[in-house]
Design a protein around this motif. Structure first.
Motif, PDB file in Angstrom:
ATOM      1  N   VAL A  71       0.834  -1.203   0.000  1.00 15.00           N
ATOM      2  CA  VAL A  71       0.000   0.000   0.000  1.00 15.00           C
ATOM      3  C   VAL A  71       0.867   1.251   0.000  1.00 15.00           C
ATOM      4  O   VAL A  71       0.569   2.229  -0.684  1.00 15.00           O
ATOM      5  CB  VAL A  71      -0.942  -0.003   1.233  1.00 15.00           C
ATOM      6  CG1 VAL A  71      -1.739   1.279   1.311  1.00 15.00           C
ATOM      7  CG2 VAL A  71      -1.867  -1.198   1.189  1.00 15.00           C
ATOM      8  N   LYS A  72       1.957   1.221   0.763  1.00 17.93           N
ATOM      9  CA  LYS A  72       2.881   2.350   0.834  1.00 17.93           C
ATOM     10  C   LYS A  72       4.311   1.835   0.687  1.00 17.93           C
ATOM     11  O   LYS A  72       4.653   0.793   1.230  1.00 17.93           O
ATOM     12  CB  LYS A  72       2.768   3.063   2.184  1.00 17.93           C
ATOM     13  CG  LYS A  72       1.457   3.740   2.425  1.00 17.93           C
ATOM     14  CD  LYS A  72       1.476   4.437   3.779  1.00 17.93           C
ATOM     15  CE  LYS A  72       0.183   5.129   4.067  1.00 17.93           C
ATOM     16  NZ  LYS A  72       0.225   5.829   5.350  1.00 17.93           N
ATOM     17  N   LYS A  73       5.136   2.580   0.003  1.00 17.94           N
ATOM     18  CA  LYS A  73       6.541   2.195  -0.164  1.00 17.94           C
ATOM     19  C   LYS A  73       7.281   2.167   1.171  1.00 17.94           C
ATOM     20  O   LYS A  73       8.220   1.414   1.345  1.00 17.94           O
ATOM     21  CB  LYS A  73       7.241   3.133  -1.150  1.00 17.94           C
ATOM     22  CG  LYS A  73       6.759   2.955  -2.559  1.00 17.94           C
ATOM     23  CD  LYS A  73       7.507   3.832  -3.529  1.00 17.94           C
ATOM     24  CE  LYS A  73       6.927   3.630  -4.911  1.00 17.94           C
ATOM     25  NZ  LYS A  73       7.764   4.133  -5.954  1.00 17.94           N
ATOM     26  N   SER A  74       6.827   2.979   2.125  1.00 19.62           N
ATOM     27  CA  SER A  74       7.497   3.026   3.430  1.00 19.62           C
ATOM     28  C   SER A  74       7.371   1.710   4.194  1.00 19.62           C
ATOM     29  O   SER A  74       8.098   1.474   5.156  1.00 19.62           O
ATOM     30  CB  SER A  74       6.942   4.175   4.273  1.00 19.62           C
ATOM     31  OG  SER A  74       5.556   3.982   4.522  1.00 19.62           O
ATOM     32  N   LEU A  75       6.480   0.837   3.760  1.00 20.04           N
ATOM     33  CA  LEU A  75       6.298  -0.460   4.426  1.00 20.04           C
ATOM     34  C   LEU A  75       7.341  -1.493   4.011  1.00 20.04           C
ATOM     35  O   LEU A  75       7.400  -2.577   4.575  1.00 20.04           O
ATOM     36  CB  LEU A  75       4.888  -0.998   4.150  1.00 20.04           C
ATOM     37  CG  LEU A  75       3.743  -0.176   4.720  1.00 20.04           C
ATOM     38  CD1 LEU A  75       2.400  -0.725   4.246  1.00 20.04           C
ATOM     39  CD2 LEU A  75       3.798  -0.153   6.235  1.00 20.04           C
ATOM     40  N   ARG A  76       8.168  -1.151   3.037  1.00 15.76           N
ATOM     41  CA  ARG A  76       9.197  -2.087   2.565  1.00 15.76           C
ATOM     42  C   ARG A  76      10.089  -2.602   3.693  1.00 15.76           C
ATOM     43  O   ARG A  76      10.461  -3.758   3.720  1.00 15.76           O
ATOM     44  CB  ARG A  76      10.068  -1.423   1.505  1.00 15.76           C
ATOM     45  CG  ARG A  76       9.384  -1.253   0.200  1.00 15.76           C
ATOM     46  CD  ARG A  76      10.289  -0.574  -0.803  1.00 15.76           C
ATOM     47  NE  ARG A  76       9.595  -0.491  -2.083  1.00 15.76           N
ATOM     48  CZ  ARG A  76      10.069   0.121  -3.124  1.00 15.76           C
ATOM     49  NH1 ARG A  76      11.251   0.700  -3.074  1.00 15.76           N
ATOM     50  NH2 ARG A  76       9.381   0.154  -4.235  1.00 15.76           N
ATOM     51  N   LYS A  77      10.421  -1.725   4.631  1.00 15.05           N
ATOM     52  CA  LYS A  77      11.336  -2.120   5.702  1.00 15.05           C
ATOM     53  C   LYS A  77      10.726  -3.180   6.626  1.00 15.05           C
ATOM     54  O   LYS A  77      11.441  -3.818   7.387  1.00 15.05           O
ATOM     55  CB  LYS A  77      11.771  -0.901   6.513  1.00 15.05           C
ATOM     56  CG  LYS A  77      10.652  -0.176   7.221  1.00 15.05           C
ATOM     57  CD  LYS A  77      11.168   1.070   7.923  1.00 15.05           C
ATOM     58  CE  LYS A  77      10.033   1.882   8.520  1.00 15.05           C
ATOM     59  NZ  LYS A  77      10.509   3.126   9.091  1.00 15.05           N
ATOM     60  N   TYR A  78       9.418  -3.400   6.531  1.00 15.61           N
ATOM     61  CA  TYR A  78       8.773  -4.400   7.385  1.00 15.61           C
ATOM     62  C   TYR A  78       8.591  -5.742   6.692  1.00 15.61           C
ATOM     63  O   TYR A  78       8.015  -6.660   7.254  1.00 15.61           O
ATOM     64  CB  TYR A  78       7.413  -3.880   7.881  1.00 15.61           C
ATOM     65  CG  TYR A  78       7.549  -2.615   8.674  1.00 15.61           C
ATOM     66  CD1 TYR A  78       8.166  -2.615   9.920  1.00 15.61           C
ATOM     67  CD2 TYR A  78       7.094  -1.407   8.162  1.00 15.61           C
ATOM     68  CE1 TYR A  78       8.313  -1.447  10.643  1.00 15.61           C
ATOM     69  CE2 TYR A  78       7.234  -0.228   8.878  1.00 15.61           C
ATOM     70  CZ  TYR A  78       7.842  -0.267  10.117  1.00 15.61           C
ATOM     71  OH  TYR A  78       7.991   0.896  10.820  1.00 15.61           O
ATOM     72  N   GLN A  79       9.056  -5.863   5.468  1.00 15.52           N
ATOM     73  CA  GLN A  79       8.989  -7.125   4.745  1.00 15.52           C
ATOM     74  C   GLN A  79      10.210  -7.944   5.104  1.00 15.52           C
ATOM     75  O   GLN A  79      11.280  -7.733   4.584  1.00 15.52           O
ATOM     76  CB  GLN A  79       8.943  -6.875   3.241  1.00 15.52           C
ATOM     77  CG  GLN A  79       7.711  -6.165   2.759  1.00 15.52           C
ATOM     78  CD  GLN A  79       6.478  -7.005   2.949  1.00 15.52           C
ATOM     79  OE1 GLN A  79       5.757  -6.807   3.896  1.00 15.52           O
ATOM     80  NE2 GLN A  79       6.252  -7.945   2.071  1.00 15.52           N
ATOM     81  N   GLY A  80      10.057  -8.858   5.995  1.00 15.30           N
ATOM     82  CA  GLY A  80      11.205  -9.661   6.382  1.00 15.30           C
ATOM     83  C   GLY A  80      10.820 -10.658   7.441  1.00 15.30           C
ATOM     84  O   GLY A  80       9.697 -11.152   7.450  1.00 15.30           O
ATOM     85  N   PRO A  81      11.737 -10.963   8.320  1.00 22.09           N
ATOM     86  CA  PRO A  81      11.470 -11.970   9.345  1.00 22.09           C
ATOM     87  C   PRO A  81      10.185 -11.653  10.123  1.00 22.09           C
ATOM     88  O   PRO A  81       9.860 -10.498  10.370  1.00 22.09           O
ATOM     89  CB  PRO A  81      12.689 -11.874  10.257  1.00 22.09           C
ATOM     90  CG  PRO A  81      13.768 -11.336   9.385  1.00 22.09           C
ATOM     91  CD  PRO A  81      13.070 -10.386   8.451  1.00 22.09           C
ATOM     92  N   ALA A  82       9.484 -12.728  10.493  1.00 29.51           N
ATOM     93  CA  ALA A  82       8.214 -12.548  11.206  1.00 29.51           C
ATOM     94  C   ALA A  82       7.986 -13.702  12.171  1.00 29.51           C
ATOM     95  O   ALA A  82       8.431 -14.829  11.934  1.00 29.51           O
ATOM     96  CB  ALA A  82       7.057 -12.473  10.212  1.00 29.51           C
ATOM     97  N   LEU A  83       7.302 -13.414  13.252  1.00 28.75           N
ATOM     98  CA  LEU A  83       6.858 -14.436  14.191  1.00 28.75           C
ATOM     99  C   LEU A  83       5.342 -14.487  14.109  1.00 28.75           C
ATOM    100  O   LEU A  83       4.667 -13.480  14.326  1.00 28.75           O
ATOM    101  CB  LEU A  83       7.278 -14.095  15.629  1.00 28.75           C
ATOM    102  CG  LEU A  83       6.727 -15.028  16.702  1.00 28.75           C
ATOM    103  CD1 LEU A  83       7.316 -16.436  16.548  1.00 28.75           C
ATOM    104  CD2 LEU A  83       7.005 -14.479  18.087  1.00 28.75           C
TER     105      LEU A  83
END
Length: 129
Positions: A71-83
């Motif tokens: 939805v927003k480009k700023s969310l890119r940094k949250y695409q990664g490891p997850a629990l």
């Protein structure tokens, strides 16, 4: 001279102000140790909700989901490891109300519930944005 004993007008109401939510959450985080405490809190919440199963999945992969459809480009940094945490209880309205009210437990009067202080779920802020 007023009867209130202050420089305010007679009849002026007095009351403490509630600190901003971000300050409350910061205080909660400072009280919680990092590490496995978060898993303990999620298990306790599942137990309080009547779950008979709790599952955790750690996805440590990075750069596998793509970022072109966010939805927003700023969310890119949250695409990664997850629990991921899952249990087999149904999330009730009371549960939703409870996680929105730090320090005001909706479970405090129920002797069958573990959560009594209204701070446990907020420990997850250690591992979120």
């Amino acid at each position: 001279m007023s009867d209130s004993g202050s420089d305010g007008e007679a009849g002026e109401s007095f009351g403490q102000e509630v600190p901003p939510l971000v300050h409350l959450l910061k205080d909660i985080l400072e009280r919680y140790p990092e590490g496995g405490q978060i898993l303990k809190e999620l298990i306790q919440n599942a137990d309080d909700a009547g779950a008979t199963e709790v599952k955790f999945l750690l996805d440590a992969r990075e750069n596998v989901y793509g970022t072109e459809r966010l939805v927003k480009k700023s969310l890119r940094k949250y695409q990664g490891p997850a629990l991921y945490a899952q249990n087999n209880a149904v999330f009730q309205r009371e549960d939703w109300d409870g996680i929105q009210k730090p320090y005001r437990s909706v479970k405090k009067d129920d002797p069958m519930k573990v959560g009594k202080f209204g701070i446990g779920f907020n420990s997850i802020y250690h591992i979120t944005g």
